[in-house]
Design a protein around this motif. Sequence first.
Motif, PDB file in Angstrom:
ATOM      1  N   ALA A  61       0.820  -1.210   0.000  1.00  0.00           N
ATOM      2  CA  ALA A  61       0.000   0.000   0.000  1.00  0.00           C
ATOM      3  C   ALA A  61       0.853   1.258   0.000  1.00  0.00           C
ATOM      4  O   ALA A  61       0.556   2.225  -0.715  1.00  0.00           O
ATOM      5  CB  ALA A  61      -0.928  -0.006   1.217  1.00  0.00           C
ATOM      6  N   ALA A  62       1.939   1.264   0.799  1.00  0.00           N
ATOM      7  CA  ALA A  62       2.784   2.453   0.885  1.00  0.00           C
ATOM      8  C   ALA A  62       3.421   2.799  -0.457  1.00  0.00           C
ATOM      9  O   ALA A  62       3.734   3.966  -0.722  1.00  0.00           O
ATOM     10  CB  ALA A  62       3.874   2.234   1.933  1.00  0.00           C
ATOM     11  N   MET A  63       3.594   1.806  -1.305  1.00  0.00           N
ATOM     12  CA  MET A  63       4.209   2.037  -2.618  1.00  0.00           C
ATOM     13  C   MET A  63       3.241   2.644  -3.627  1.00  0.00           C
ATOM     14  O   MET A  63       3.670   3.104  -4.691  1.00  0.00           O
ATOM     15  CB  MET A  63       4.753   0.720  -3.177  1.00  0.00           C
ATOM     16  N   GLN A  64       1.944   2.653  -3.315  1.00  0.00           N
ATOM     17  CA  GLN A  64       0.978   3.044  -4.334  1.00  0.00           C
ATOM     18  C   GLN A  64       1.105   4.496  -4.772  1.00  0.00           C
ATOM     19  O   GLN A  64       0.960   4.813  -5.957  1.00  0.00           O
ATOM     20  CB  GLN A  64      -0.448   2.749  -3.849  1.00  0.00           C
ATOM     21  N   LEU A  65       1.368   5.415  -3.845  1.00  0.00           N
ATOM     22  CA  LEU A  65       1.485   6.819  -4.256  1.00  0.00           C
ATOM     23  C   LEU A  65       2.704   7.060  -5.137  1.00  0.00           C
ATOM     24  O   LEU A  65       2.580   7.689  -6.202  1.00  0.00           O
ATOM     25  CB  LEU A  65       1.506   7.723  -3.019  1.00  0.00           C
ATOM     26  N   PRO A  66       3.911   6.593  -4.765  1.00  0.00           N
ATOM     27  CA  PRO A  66       5.025   6.754  -5.722  1.00  0.00           C
ATOM     28  C   PRO A  66       4.817   5.993  -7.019  1.00  0.00           C
ATOM     29  O   PRO A  66       5.261   6.445  -8.082  1.00  0.00           O
ATOM     30  CB  PRO A  66       6.245   6.217  -4.948  1.00  0.00           C
ATOM     31  N   ILE A  67       4.135   4.853  -6.976  1.00  0.00           N
ATOM     32  CA  ILE A  67       3.862   4.121  -8.211  1.00  0.00           C
ATOM     33  C   ILE A  67       2.896   4.902  -9.098  1.00  0.00           C
ATOM     34  O   ILE A  67       3.046   4.941 -10.328  1.00  0.00           O
ATOM     35  CB  ILE A  67       3.310   2.714  -7.890  1.00  0.00           C
ATOM     36  N   GLY A  68       1.895   5.546  -8.489  1.00  0.00           N
ATOM     37  CA  GLY A  68       0.982   6.373  -9.277  1.00  0.00           C
ATOM     38  C   GLY A  68       1.728   7.475 -10.009  1.00  0.00           C
ATOM     39  O   GLY A  68       1.471   7.738 -11.194  1.00  0.00           O
ATOM     40  N   TRP A  69       2.665   8.124  -9.311  1.00  0.00           N
ATOM     41  CA  TRP A  69       3.493   9.142  -9.968  1.00  0.00           C
ATOM     42  C   TRP A  69       4.311   8.513 -11.094  1.00  0.00           C
ATOM     43  O   TRP A  69       4.414   9.072 -12.189  1.00  0.00           O
ATOM     44  CB  TRP A  69       4.418   9.788  -8.935  1.00  0.00           C
ATOM     45  N   ALA A  70       4.894   7.339 -10.823  1.00  0.00           N
ATOM     46  CA  ALA A  70       5.744   6.687 -11.824  1.00  0.00           C
ATOM     47  C   ALA A  70       4.946   6.264 -13.054  1.00  0.00           C
ATOM     48  O   ALA A  70       5.432   6.382 -14.188  1.00  0.00           O
ATOM     49  CB  ALA A  70       6.446   5.479 -11.203  1.00  0.00           C
ATOM     50  N   LEU A  71       3.731   5.768 -12.855  1.00  0.00           N
ATOM     51  CA  LEU A  71       2.915   5.356 -14.003  1.00  0.00           C
ATOM     52  C   LEU A  71       2.601   6.551 -14.896  1.00  0.00           C
ATOM     53  O   LEU A  71       2.648   6.446 -16.131  1.00  0.00           O
ATOM     54  CB  LEU A  71       1.617   4.700 -13.517  1.00  0.00           C
ATOM     55  N   ASP A  72       2.265   7.699 -14.292  1.00  0.00           N
ATOM     56  CA  ASP A  72       1.939   8.883 -15.077  1.00  0.00           C
ATOM     57  C   ASP A  72       3.172   9.518 -15.717  1.00  0.00           C
ATOM     58  O   ASP A  72       3.079  10.120 -16.794  1.00  0.00           O
ATOM     59  CB  ASP A  72       1.243   9.925 -14.191  1.00  0.00           C
ATOM     60  N   HIS A 107      -5.476  12.816 -16.968  1.00  0.00           N
ATOM     61  CA  HIS A 107      -4.062  13.002 -16.638  1.00  0.00           C
ATOM     62  C   HIS A 107      -3.706  12.504 -15.238  1.00  0.00           C
ATOM     63  O   HIS A 107      -2.524  12.440 -14.880  1.00  0.00           O
ATOM     64  CB  HIS A 107      -3.671  14.477 -16.788  1.00  0.00           C
ATOM     65  N   LEU A 108      -4.736  12.125 -14.444  1.00  0.00           N
ATOM     66  CA  LEU A 108      -4.483  11.577 -13.111  1.00  0.00           C
ATOM     67  C   LEU A 108      -4.935  10.117 -13.003  1.00  0.00           C
ATOM     68  O   LEU A 108      -5.158   9.612 -11.905  1.00  0.00           O
ATOM     69  CB  LEU A 108      -5.203  12.420 -12.048  1.00  0.00           C
ATOM     70  N   ALA A 109      -5.035   9.460 -14.147  1.00  0.00           N
ATOM     71  CA  ALA A 109      -5.515   8.075 -14.133  1.00  0.00           C
ATOM     72  C   ALA A 109      -4.589   7.171 -13.328  1.00  0.00           C
ATOM     73  O   ALA A 109      -5.044   6.325 -12.539  1.00  0.00           O
ATOM     74  CB  ALA A 109      -5.639   7.552 -15.564  1.00  0.00           C
ATOM     75  N   GLY A 110      -3.280   7.319 -13.515  1.00  0.00           N
ATOM     76  CA  GLY A 110      -2.332   6.484 -12.790  1.00  0.00           C
ATOM     77  C   GLY A 110      -2.414   6.699 -11.299  1.00  0.00           C
ATOM     78  O   GLY A 110      -2.502   5.747 -10.515  1.00  0.00           O
ATOM     79  N   ARG A 111      -2.395   7.959 -10.882  1.00  0.00           N
ATOM     80  CA  ARG A 111      -2.471   8.240  -9.454  1.00  0.00           C
ATOM     81  C   ARG A 111      -3.837   7.896  -8.883  1.00  0.00           C
ATOM     82  O   ARG A 111      -3.961   7.531  -7.710  1.00  0.00           O
ATOM     83  CB  ARG A 111      -2.112   9.705  -9.201  1.00  0.00           C
ATOM     84  N   GLY A 112      -4.868   7.961  -9.717  1.00  0.00           N
ATOM     85  CA  GLY A 112      -6.203   7.618  -9.239  1.00  0.00           C
ATOM     86  C   GLY A 112      -6.356   6.140  -8.911  1.00  0.00           C
ATOM     87  O   GLY A 112      -6.816   5.766  -7.826  1.00  0.00           O
ATOM     88  N   VAL A 113      -5.962   5.264  -9.848  1.00  0.00           N
ATOM     89  CA  VAL A 113      -6.132   3.833  -9.594  1.00  0.00           C
ATOM     90  C   VAL A 113      -5.212   3.367  -8.468  1.00  0.00           C
ATOM     91  O   VAL A 113      -5.578   2.488  -7.671  1.00  0.00           O
ATOM     92  CB  VAL A 113      -5.903   2.996 -10.873  1.00  0.00           C
ATOM     93  N   THR A 114      -4.008   3.960  -8.374  1.00  0.00           N
ATOM     94  CA  THR A 114      -3.123   3.554  -7.283  1.00  0.00           C
ATOM     95  C   THR A 114      -3.596   4.092  -5.937  1.00  0.00           C
ATOM     96  O   THR A 114      -3.374   3.456  -4.903  1.00  0.00           O
ATOM     97  CB  THR A 114      -1.674   4.016  -7.545  1.00  0.00           C
ATOM     98  N   LEU A 115      -4.254   5.247  -5.929  1.00  0.00           N
ATOM     99  CA  LEU A 115      -4.831   5.752  -4.687  1.00  0.00           C
ATOM    100  C   LEU A 115      -5.899   4.791  -4.166  1.00  0.00           C
ATOM    101  O   LEU A 115      -5.943   4.476  -2.968  1.00  0.00           O
ATOM    102  CB  LEU A 115      -5.431   7.142  -4.900  1.00  0.00           C
ATOM    103  N   MET A 116      -6.754   4.310  -5.056  1.00  0.00           N
ATOM    104  CA  MET A 116      -7.768   3.350  -4.631  1.00  0.00           C
ATOM    105  C   MET A 116      -7.129   2.046  -4.175  1.00  0.00           C
ATOM    106  O   MET A 116      -7.592   1.417  -3.208  1.00  0.00           O
ATOM    107  CB  MET A 116      -8.757   3.087  -5.777  1.00  0.00           C
ATOM    108  N   ASN A 117      -6.076   1.640  -4.839  1.00  0.00           N
ATOM    109  CA  ASN A 117      -5.371   0.430  -4.420  1.00  0.00           C
ATOM    110  C   ASN A 117      -4.733   0.621  -3.049  1.00  0.00           C
ATOM    111  O   ASN A 117      -4.679  -0.315  -2.241  1.00  0.00           O
ATOM    112  CB  ASN A 117      -4.306   0.065  -5.446  1.00  0.00           C
ATOM    113  N   LEU A 118      -4.251   1.840  -2.770  1.00  0.00           N
ATOM    114  CA  LEU A 118      -3.697   2.129  -1.453  1.00  0.00           C
ATOM    115  C   LEU A 118      -4.757   1.904  -0.371  1.00  0.00           C
ATOM    116  O   LEU A 118      -4.470   1.277   0.660  1.00  0.00           O
ATOM    117  CB  LEU A 118      -3.190   3.565  -1.406  1.00  0.00           C
ATOM    118  N   PHE A 119      -5.964   2.415  -0.609  1.00  0.00           N
ATOM    119  CA  PHE A 119      -7.025   2.221   0.378  1.00  0.00           C
ATOM    120  C   PHE A 119      -7.377   0.739   0.511  1.00  0.00           C
ATOM    121  O   PHE A 119      -7.532   0.223   1.625  1.00  0.00           O
ATOM    122  CB  PHE A 119      -8.269   3.019  -0.014  1.00  0.00           C
ATOM    123  N   GLY A 120      -7.507   0.049  -0.624  1.00  0.00           N
ATOM    124  CA  GLY A 120      -7.917  -1.350  -0.581  1.00  0.00           C
ATOM    125  C   GLY A 120      -6.896  -2.250   0.071  1.00  0.00           C
ATOM    126  O   GLY A 120      -7.223  -3.045   0.977  1.00  0.00           O
TER     127      GLY A 120
END
Length: 391
Positions: A52-63, A324-337
Amino acid sequence: MRLGLVMLCLAYVLSQFFRAFLAVLGGVLSRDIGATPEDLAFASGIWFLTFAAMQLPIGWALDRIGPRRTAATLLMLGGGGGAALFALATGPTHVTLAMALIGIGCSPVLMASYYIFARQFPLAQFATLAAVMLGVGSLGNLVASWPMALAAETFGWRASLWGLGAISVVVALGIALTVRDPEAVEGGARGSVLDLLTMRALWPIFPLMFVAYAPSAAIRGLWIGPYMSDIFALDTGQVGQASLVMGVAMIAGTFLYGPLDRIFGTQKWICLGGNLICAAATLTLAALVGYGVGLSIALCAVIGLFGASFPMMVAHARSFFPPHLAGRGVTLMNLFGIGGVGVMQFGSGPLHTVVAAEQGAQAAYGVLFAFFGFAILSGTAIYLFSRDYKP
């Protein structure tokens, strides 16, 4: 790209395997390195929290970097390296460190796929595509049950982990060679995850996302093993078979949820109804602890079937993300889940230990399952206020 999605799906098979295989290794890890169920609950929680902690940097990396390099690099270093460390473990601490590394390695693979779906496919198809990827990838959940138990008994758990490390490296190389990054969003739009957190449409979705996956992931990933062995005295092979039944139900549930939004024209009420059934099954399991192994396995299967709303929940939130926030959006939801599973796994170990010491094992499992059930009910109460999306 078709072959690239196949490689990402194989990577997600590994991700599903690694989050669930501890359930069938409890006996041998206890005997060989002294790991208790509480130790494994902590290690399992670490996997989910590092993931989960990786999701925010991964969202940035995907975008910004793209899914190819993000997924390939982390899977090779974290998945391959973590499996190797696990194979060398001589105590519970080594298992915890290995699970942390593996969590980092597995963290980008599903979201890399979801990012590609969000950027290159019509919005109305997102829930179905997300469910198919999750469902096929969940074959790893099955391999982590009876087949893993059989491999541990036949080859030994250390040899099995070395093999899994090698497979992780090979799949990571396949991703690097076959995945194509989507084209950049036109116009150079910029933003951050803070823009998503200020969107009121997402606020009622976050709490249910935090708790919805926890019962099925925590029970299948860890607690079904100790429960079946402590209460019904099942051996490793029998625990593996019980885990297999729940794993099959989780895969079936994923495919069941996939097309329902287009069939019924709603995402909110599908997620709400499914999670209420999951909560009812979890609370029933809590009330009927020890009433029979067949009944317990059946209730675990119902929890797995209706607790598979994860892709539909992501799809519901996805309908409100700007491109333009698709990557950070899906990873944000994954962080919560995934973060919700990690937090609740951390709480589940001490809760089980305290109640077991005071009231015995049967009461401990009853309280544990009730904890999961009431968490879902709380999430659905808030989710009632969410805005529906109708494909």
